[in-house]
Design a protein around this motif. Structure first.
Motif, PDB file in Angstrom:
ATOM      1  N   CYS A  23       0.867  -1.181   0.000  1.00 46.85           N
ATOM      2  CA  CYS A  23       0.000   0.000   0.000  1.00 46.85           C
ATOM      3  C   CYS A  23       0.905   1.233   0.000  1.00 46.85           C
ATOM      4  N   THR A  24       0.627   2.167  -0.889  1.00 46.02           N
ATOM      5  CA  THR A  24       1.377   3.425  -0.885  1.00 46.02           C
ATOM      6  C   THR A  24       0.412   4.600  -0.981  1.00 46.02           C
ATOM      7  N   VAL A  25       0.778   5.671  -0.344  1.00 44.09           N
ATOM      8  CA  VAL A  25      -0.031   6.891  -0.328  1.00 44.09           C
ATOM      9  C   VAL A  25       0.766   8.012  -0.986  1.00 44.09           C
ATOM     10  N   GLU A  26       0.103   8.795  -1.810  1.00 43.56           N
ATOM     11  CA  GLU A  26       0.739   9.942  -2.451  1.00 43.56           C
ATOM     12  C   GLU A  26       0.043  11.231  -2.037  1.00 43.56           C
ATOM     13  N   GLY A  27       0.798  12.302  -2.017  1.00 45.94           N
ATOM     14  CA  GLY A  27       0.201  13.614  -1.813  1.00 45.94           C
ATOM     15  C   GLY A  27       0.054  14.038  -0.370  1.00 45.94           C
ATOM     16  N   THR A  28       0.669  13.304   0.555  1.00 44.85           N
ATOM     17  CA  THR A  28       0.633  13.697   1.953  1.00 44.85           C
ATOM     18  C   THR A  28       1.890  13.177   2.623  1.00 44.85           C
ATOM     19  N   SER A  29       2.162  13.683   3.808  1.00 44.08           N
ATOM     20  CA  SER A  29       3.337  13.215   4.540  1.00 44.08           C
ATOM     21  C   SER A  29       2.923  12.820   5.954  1.00 44.08           C
ATOM     22  N   ASN A  30       3.631  11.844   6.501  1.00 49.20           N
ATOM     23  CA  ASN A  30       3.402  11.366   7.860  1.00 49.20           C
ATOM     24  C   ASN A  30       1.938  10.997   8.124  1.00 49.20           C
ATOM     25  N   PRO A  31       1.337  10.227   7.228  1.00 50.80           N
ATOM     26  CA  PRO A  31      -0.049   9.822   7.491  1.00 50.80           C
ATOM     27  C   PRO A  31      -0.094   8.682   8.509  1.00 50.80           C
ATOM     28  N   ASN A  32      -1.224   8.509   9.171  1.00 53.07           N
ATOM     29  CA  ASN A  32      -1.495   7.257   9.872  1.00 53.07           C
ATOM     30  C   ASN A  32      -1.931   6.259   8.806  1.00 53.07           C
ATOM     31  N   LEU A  33      -1.459   5.023   8.940  1.00 49.96           N
ATOM     32  CA  LEU A  33      -1.797   3.989   7.954  1.00 49.96           C
ATOM     33  C   LEU A  33      -2.430   2.791   8.660  1.00 49.96           C
ATOM     34  N   TYR A  34      -3.347   2.145   7.979  1.00 51.11           N
ATOM     35  CA  TYR A  34      -4.140   1.065   8.576  1.00 51.11           C
ATOM     36  C   TYR A  34      -4.289  -0.090   7.587  1.00 51.11           C
ATOM     37  N   TRP A  35      -4.322  -1.309   8.128  1.00 53.77           N
ATOM     38  CA  TRP A  35      -4.734  -2.484   7.367  1.00 53.77           C
ATOM     39  C   TRP A  35      -6.005  -3.046   7.980  1.00 53.77           C
ATOM     40  N   TYR A  36      -7.013  -3.252   7.133  1.00 56.82           N
ATOM     41  CA  TYR A  36      -8.264  -3.873   7.541  1.00 56.82           C
ATOM     42  C   TYR A  36      -8.474  -5.142   6.715  1.00 56.82           C
ATOM     43  N   ARG A  37      -9.246  -6.050   7.277  1.00 56.89           N
ATOM     44  CA  ARG A  37      -9.696  -7.218   6.520  1.00 56.89           C
ATOM     45  C   ARG A  37     -11.222  -7.273   6.593  1.00 56.89           C
ATOM     46  N   GLN A  38     -11.805  -7.617   5.457  1.00 58.12           N
ATOM     47  CA  GLN A  38     -13.255  -7.775   5.388  1.00 58.12           C
ATOM     48  C   GLN A  38     -13.557  -9.156   4.815  1.00 58.12           C
ATOM     49  N   ALA A  39     -14.140 -10.025   5.646  1.00 56.91           N
ATOM     50  CA  ALA A  39     -14.584 -11.320   5.153  1.00 56.91           C
ATOM     51  C   ALA A  39     -15.848 -11.114   4.333  1.00 56.91           C
ATOM     52  N   ALA A  40     -16.148 -12.064   3.477  1.00 56.27           N
ATOM     53  CA  ALA A  40     -17.287 -11.936   2.558  1.00 56.27           C
ATOM     54  C   ALA A  40     -18.572 -11.628   3.325  1.00 56.27           C
ATOM     55  N   GLY A  41     -19.231 -10.541   2.948  1.00 55.56           N
ATOM     56  CA  GLY A  41     -20.498 -10.171   3.559  1.00 55.56           C
ATOM     57  C   GLY A  41     -20.399  -9.692   4.997  1.00 55.56           C
ATOM     58  N   ARG A  42     -19.211  -9.350   5.426  1.00 63.41           N
ATOM     59  CA  ARG A  42     -19.025  -8.959   6.822  1.00 63.41           C
ATOM     60  C   ARG A  42     -18.506  -7.534   6.941  1.00 63.41           C
ATOM     61  N   GLY A  43     -18.280  -7.103   8.173  1.00 58.84           N
ATOM     62  CA  GLY A  43     -17.769  -5.763   8.439  1.00 58.84           C
ATOM     63  C   GLY A  43     -16.260  -5.689   8.307  1.00 58.84           C
ATOM     64  N   LEU A  44     -15.726  -4.558   8.727  1.00 57.96           N
ATOM     65  CA  LEU A  44     -14.298  -4.267   8.594  1.00 57.96           C
ATOM     66  C   LEU A  44     -13.589  -4.520   9.913  1.00 57.96           C
ATOM     67  N   GLN A  45     -12.546  -5.332   9.863  1.00 58.09           N
ATOM     68  CA  GLN A  45     -11.782  -5.656  11.065  1.00 58.09           C
ATOM     69  C   GLN A  45     -10.410  -5.011  10.966  1.00 58.09           C
ATOM     70  N   LEU A  46     -10.062  -4.182  11.923  1.00 56.07           N
ATOM     71  CA  LEU A  46      -8.751  -3.548  11.943  1.00 56.07           C
ATOM     72  C   LEU A  46      -7.689  -4.572  12.311  1.00 56.07           C
ATOM     73  N   LEU A  47      -6.666  -4.684  11.480  1.00 57.58           N
ATOM     74  CA  LEU A  47      -5.576  -5.627  11.725  1.00 57.58           C
ATOM     75  C   LEU A  47      -4.360  -4.921  12.331  1.00 57.58           C
ATOM     76  N   PHE A  48      -3.903  -3.877  11.670  1.00 57.56           N
ATOM     77  CA  PHE A  48      -2.713  -3.153  12.116  1.00 57.56           C
ATOM     78  C   PHE A  48      -2.910  -1.666  11.845  1.00 57.56           C
ATOM     79  N   TYR A  49      -2.218  -0.846  12.642  1.00 65.62           N
ATOM     80  CA  TYR A  49      -2.150   0.552  12.294  1.00 65.62           C
ATOM     81  C   TYR A  49      -0.763   1.084  12.656  1.00 65.62           C
ATOM     82  N   SER A  50      -0.390   2.170  11.981  1.00 63.90           N
ATOM     83  CA  SER A  50       0.947   2.726  12.143  1.00 63.90           C
ATOM     84  C   SER A  50       0.876   4.253  12.160  1.00 63.90           C
ATOM     85  N   VAL A  51       1.556   4.851  13.122  1.00 61.64           N
ATOM     86  CA  VAL A  51       1.590   6.309  13.204  1.00 61.64           C
ATOM     87  C   VAL A  51       2.906   6.863  12.672  1.00 61.64           C
ATOM     88  N   GLY A  52       3.845   5.995  12.293  1.00 58.55           N
ATOM     89  CA  GLY A  52       5.113   6.470  11.755  1.00 58.55           C
ATOM     90  C   GLY A  52       5.982   5.319  11.287  1.00 58.55           C
TER      91      GLY A  52
END
Lengths: 110, 109
Positions: A23-52
């Motif tokens: 995953c890469t982000v353009e046009g900003t600096s020092n963003p918070n970044l997140y990984w989510y997983r969504q099983a079929a027909g389900r909600g969003l589960q936060l897996l990891f996040y990063s502040v730097g």
């Protein structure tokens, strides 16, 4: 303007194989970044996040790991995939209050 | 804890109104609303910060009752393009969102 990219868009992997999603982000600096997983027909589960660079917080114990080698790059990895790892993996970024999602990677583990 | 969304699903005809609710058992800093079309990523709709504010754009608006730890999303004069799954994401600590299970909205012509 800011854009977020994920690749690959789809992936089919055998059980026990390694995984690397990027995953890469353009046009900003020092963003918070997140990984989510969504099983079929389900909600969003936060897996990891990063502040730097190198700062990773894990939300759910599992056989996945995340790394942030550069400010705007976030990588999700696994050494050995399980059937239960199948799903729609979404990367998101925020700088401030709002979170925006990337297009996602659809992973099927067979 | 995961917020509770209601209803789980709703079917509307074009032009009808709908309300989607989101309740949390924890004190909230903010509530975020997203819409997801089938096979696509969620799209940000709006964020409401604590303070009991109300927001809206076009015919979609939302309110946040901080005391009740509830938020509601209002869709008025629904259009076919409103169809999708709506998620609320609640923030109660440090930039992390916990999402509800989603509300499926289908608008029929």
């Amino acid at each position: 303007s800011q854009t977020i990219h994920q690749w690959p868009a789809t992936l089919v992997q055998p059980v026990g194989s390694p995984l690397s999603l990027e995953c890469t982000v353009e046009g900003t600096s020092n963003p918070n970044l997140y990984w989510y997983r969504q099983a079929a027909g389900r909600g969003l589960q936060l897996l990891f996040y990063s502040v730097g660079i190198g700062q990773i917080s894990s939300e759910v114990p599992q056989n996945l790991s995340a790394s942030r080698p550069q400010d705007r790059q976030f990588i999700l990895s696994s050494k050995k995939l399980l059937l239960s790892d199948s799903g729609f993996y979404l990367c998101a970024w925020s700088r401030g209050n709002e979170q925006f999602f990337g297009p996602g990677t659809r992973l099927t583990v067979l | 804890q995961q917020p509770v969304q209601s209803p789980q699903a709703v079917i509307l005809r074009e032009g009808e109104d709908a309300v989607i609710n989101c309740s949390s058992s924890k004190a909230l800093y903010s509530v975020h609303w997203y819409r997801q079309k089938h096979g696509e990523a969620p799209v940000f709709l709006m964020i409401l910060l604590k303070g009991g504010e109300q927001k809206g754009h076009d015919k979609i608006s939302a309110s946040f009752n901080e005391k009740k730890q509830q938020s509601s999303l209002y869709l008025t004069a629904s259009q076919l393009s409103y169809s999708g799954t709506y998620f609320c994401g609640t923030e109660w600590e440090g930039n992390k969102l916990v999402f509800g299970a989603g509300t499926i909205l289908r608008v029929k012509s």
